[in-house]
Design a protein around this motif. Sequence first.
Motif, short mmCIF file in Angstrom:
data_model
loop_
_atom_site.label_atom_id
_atom_site.label_comp_id
_atom_site.label_asym_id
_atom_site.label_seq_id
_atom_site.Cartn_x
_atom_site.Cartn_y
_atom_site.Cartn_z
N LEU A 1 49.45 34.44 48.03
CA LEU A 1 48.47 33.35 48.12
C LEU A 1 47.48 33.61 49.24
O LEU A 1 46.27 33.46 49.06
CB LEU A 1 49.18 32.01 48.33
N ARG A 2 47.96 34.06 50.40
CA ARG A 2 47.07 34.38 51.51
C ARG A 2 46.08 35.48 51.09
O ARG A 2 44.90 35.41 51.41
CB ARG A 2 47.86 34.84 52.74
N ALA A 3 46.57 36.49 50.38
CA ALA A 3 45.70 37.58 49.93
C ALA A 3 44.60 37.06 49.02
O ALA A 3 43.44 37.46 49.15
CB ALA A 3 46.52 38.65 49.23
N VAL A 4 44.95 36.16 48.10
CA VAL A 4 43.94 35.58 47.20
C VAL A 4 42.90 34.82 48.01
O VAL A 4 41.69 35.01 47.83
CB VAL A 4 44.59 34.65 46.15
N LEU A 5 43.35 33.98 48.93
CA LEU A 5 42.43 33.15 49.70
C LEU A 5 41.54 34.00 50.61
O LEU A 5 40.37 33.66 50.84
CB LEU A 5 43.20 32.10 50.50
N LEU A 6 42.07 35.10 51.13
CA LEU A 6 41.27 36.01 51.95
C LEU A 6 40.27 36.81 51.13
O LEU A 6 39.27 37.29 51.66
CB LEU A 6 42.17 36.98 52.72
N SER A 7 40.52 36.97 49.86
CA SER A 7 39.72 37.83 49.00
C SER A 7 38.55 37.14 48.32
O SER A 7 37.67 37.81 47.78
CB SER A 7 40.60 38.48 47.93
N VAL A 8 38.54 35.82 48.28
CA VAL A 8 37.45 35.12 47.60
C VAL A 8 36.21 35.08 48.48
O VAL A 8 36.34 35.09 49.70
CB VAL A 8 37.86 33.69 47.17
#
Length: 75
Positions: free
Chosen positions: A65-72
């Motif tokens: 989830l952190r990776a997704v939020l950092l990637s947007v």
Amino acid sequence: PEIPQSELDALRARLQMNWSPPAGAEKVSISIYVSLTRDGRLAGPPRIVTSGRGAVFDAARESALRAVLLSVPFN
């Protein structure tokens, strides 16, 4: 609409760059489901599914989830 393979590959690479899997998660399988707006932002919360339950799986979900939020945004 379908996303071209090249864009999926770029999205996957960006997620991998921002993801730090927790210790012990080597055999955890994770699927991430997202809906994106035309400008590459999340249209809603991501759905993250792991292959099991317990502390390692919970930590793997949180790190994904952190990776997704950092990637947007994905653009």
